[in-house]
Scaffold this motif. Structure first.
Motif, PDB file in Angstrom:
ATOM      1  N   LEU A 152       0.505  -1.032   0.301  1.00 43.38           N
ATOM      2  CA  LEU A 152      -0.473  -0.143   0.155  1.00 43.38           C
ATOM      3  C   LEU A 152       0.952   0.890  -0.063  1.00 43.38           C
ATOM      4  N   SER A 153       0.474   2.431  -0.399  1.00 44.43           N
ATOM      5  CA  SER A 153       0.594   3.794  -0.728  1.00 44.43           C
ATOM      6  C   SER A 153       1.189   4.300   0.480  1.00 44.43           C
ATOM      7  N   LYS A 154       2.396   4.559   1.283  1.00 42.65           N
ATOM      8  CA  LYS A 154       2.286   5.577   2.084  1.00 42.65           C
ATOM      9  C   LYS A 154       1.171   6.779   2.114  1.00 42.65           C
ATOM     10  N   GLU A 155       0.759   7.399   1.224  1.00 37.58           N
ATOM     11  CA  GLU A 155      -0.934   8.036   1.848  1.00 37.58           C
ATOM     12  C   GLU A 155      -1.752   7.063   2.397  1.00 37.58           C
ATOM     13  N   ILE A 156      -2.292   5.845   1.802  1.00 39.32           N
ATOM     14  CA  ILE A 156      -3.172   4.897   1.996  1.00 39.32           C
ATOM     15  C   ILE A 156      -3.392   4.550   3.477  1.00 39.32           C
ATOM     16  N   ARG A 157      -1.770   3.565   3.860  1.00 38.98           N
ATOM     17  CA  ARG A 157      -1.671   3.314   5.136  1.00 38.98           C
ATOM     18  C   ARG A 157      -1.407   4.777   6.169  1.00 38.98           C
ATOM     19  N   GLU A 158      -1.169   5.375   5.579  1.00 44.08           N
ATOM     20  CA  GLU A 158      -1.233   6.697   6.178  1.00 44.08           C
ATOM     21  C   GLU A 158      -3.251   6.998   6.916  1.00 44.08           C
ATOM     22  N   LEU A 159      -3.842   6.757   5.565  1.00 47.66           N
ATOM     23  CA  LEU A 159      -5.543   6.811   6.452  1.00 47.66           C
ATOM     24  C   LEU A 159      -6.145   6.080   7.132  1.00 47.66           C
ATOM     25  N   PHE A 160      -5.439   5.187   6.885  1.00 48.70           N
ATOM     26  CA  PHE A 160      -5.580   3.799   8.316  1.00 48.70           C
ATOM     27  C   PHE A 160      -5.097   4.055   9.380  1.00 48.70           C
ATOM     28  N   ASN A 161      -4.655   4.561   9.555  1.00 50.36           N
ATOM     29  CA  ASN A 161      -3.548   4.053  10.557  1.00 50.36           C
ATOM     30  C   ASN A 161      -4.504   5.438  11.189  1.00 50.36           C
ATOM     31  N   ASN A 162      -4.178   6.677  10.820  1.00 53.48           N
ATOM     32  CA  ASN A 162      -5.311   7.694  11.392  1.00 53.48           C
ATOM     33  C   ASN A 162      -6.833   7.571  11.431  1.00 53.48           C
ATOM     34  N   ASN A 163      -6.990   6.491  11.158  1.00 55.43           N
ATOM     35  CA  ASN A 163      -8.722   6.437  11.721  1.00 55.43           C
ATOM     36  C   ASN A 163      -8.885   4.318  12.200  1.00 55.43           C
ATOM     37  N   PHE A 164      -7.516   3.626  12.226  1.00 53.91           N
ATOM     38  CA  PHE A 164      -7.995   2.609  12.644  1.00 53.91           C
ATOM     39  C   PHE A 164      -6.594   2.397  13.201  1.00 53.91           C
ATOM     40  N   THR A 165      -6.909   1.442  14.513  1.00 44.97           N
ATOM     41  CA  THR A 165      -5.582   0.344  15.046  1.00 44.97           C
ATOM     42  C   THR A 165      -5.418  -0.788  15.622  1.00 44.97           C
ATOM     43  N   ILE A 166      -4.113  -1.238  15.241  1.00 44.20           N
ATOM     44  CA  ILE A 166      -4.264  -2.597  14.965  1.00 44.20           C
ATOM     45  C   ILE A 166      -3.716  -3.417  16.407  1.00 44.20           C
ATOM     46  N   THR A 167      -4.943  -4.235  17.430  1.00 49.42           N
ATOM     47  CA  THR A 167      -4.744  -4.796  18.697  1.00 49.42           C
ATOM     48  C   THR A 167      -4.077  -5.821  18.982  1.00 49.42           C
ATOM     49  N   ALA A 168      -2.212  -5.677  17.888  1.00 52.17           N
ATOM     50  CA  ALA A 168      -2.286  -7.298  18.124  1.00 52.17           C
ATOM     51  C   ALA A 168      -1.982  -8.701  19.713  1.00 52.17           C
ATOM     52  N   VAL A 169      -2.378  -9.388  19.444  1.00 48.79           N
ATOM     53  CA  VAL A 169      -2.094 -10.458  20.877  1.00 48.79           C
ATOM     54  C   VAL A 169      -0.044 -10.547  21.085  1.00 48.79           C
ATOM     55  N   LYS A 170       0.449 -10.663  21.603  1.00 50.97           N
ATOM     56  CA  LYS A 170       1.847 -10.112  22.361  1.00 50.97           C
ATOM     57  C   LYS A 170       1.798 -11.676  23.431  1.00 50.97           C
ATOM     58  N   ILE A 171       3.202 -12.802  23.004  1.00 44.13           N
ATOM     59  CA  ILE A 171       4.052 -13.315  24.350  1.00 44.13           C
ATOM     60  C   ILE A 171       4.112 -12.103  25.101  1.00 44.13           C
TER      61      ILE A 171
END
Length: 189
Positions: free
Chosen positions: A54-73
């Motif tokens: 994805l382009s940097k602009e698209i990644r920024e759009l998603f980053n500005n609107n959403f989060t990813i809450t991944a599980v960690k060990i």
């Protein structure tokens, strides 16, 4: 819907159709939603920065609107029979357990469906813990994904079985359990 830090929604609680709608609202072609879906569920991207197709602009759009809450060990303990018990840390710092159980013919992942449990079964240690919350389908998926990676690393082969016998009662979190099964077994996941 569950919200996380800064009131951004975890993108992994959205359906593909909801991601498609977001893309459409922002003038992005449909295939972008499918790319994001693949990054989330095939490649287990833990950030939008990892989504390099994805382009940097698209990644920024998603980053500005959403989060990813991944599980960690959080911690791993190996017993002499080869079983490895894991504690996984969720986005809200709560811990759940998962187990990697090797046998001659199978490699089984035991995953949690709730943080704590409300049933208080006498034979189960989790029954002594109060129920904190249900785990999302994405959090269950993460446990399986991590345990599969750990299986390959520690035993040289992927998982052959998954059991929902960790913390919690799976039938009391039925929708998330079914959604996690779909994410784990679908070709898009």
């Amino acid at each position: 819907m569950q919200t996380i830090m800064n009131d951004k929604k975890d993108i992994r609680i959205l359906t593909l159709e909801e991601i498609l709608a977001f893309c459409s609202e922002h003038g992005l072609p449909k295939f972008r939603a499918k790319q994001i879906w693949e990054w989330l569920w095939k490649k287990r991207a833990a950030s939008f920065e990892e989504m390099t197709s994805l382009s940097k602009e698209i990644r920024e759009l998603f980053n500005n609107n959403f989060t990813i809450t991944a599980v960690k060990i959080h911690k791993a303990e190996k017993s002499i029979d080869g079983t490895i018990k894991y504690s996984f840390q969720l986005h809200d710092k709560l811990l759940v357990e998962g187990v990697l159980i090797p046998s001659q013919k199978r490699l089984t992942a035991c995953v949690s469906s709730q943080v704590g449990c409300s049933l208080a079964c006498a034979f189960c240690a989790t029954g002594t813990l109060k129920l904190e919350r249900n785990i999302t389908a994405a959090e269950i998926y993460d446990q399986v994904f991590i345990l599969n990676e750990e299986a390959i690393t520690n035993f040289g082969k992927p998982l052959s079985n998954i059991v929902y016998m960790g913390m919690g009662e799976p039938l009391l979190n039925y929708k998330a359990v079914l959604n996690s099964i779909n994410l784990i077994t679908t070709e898009q996941g």
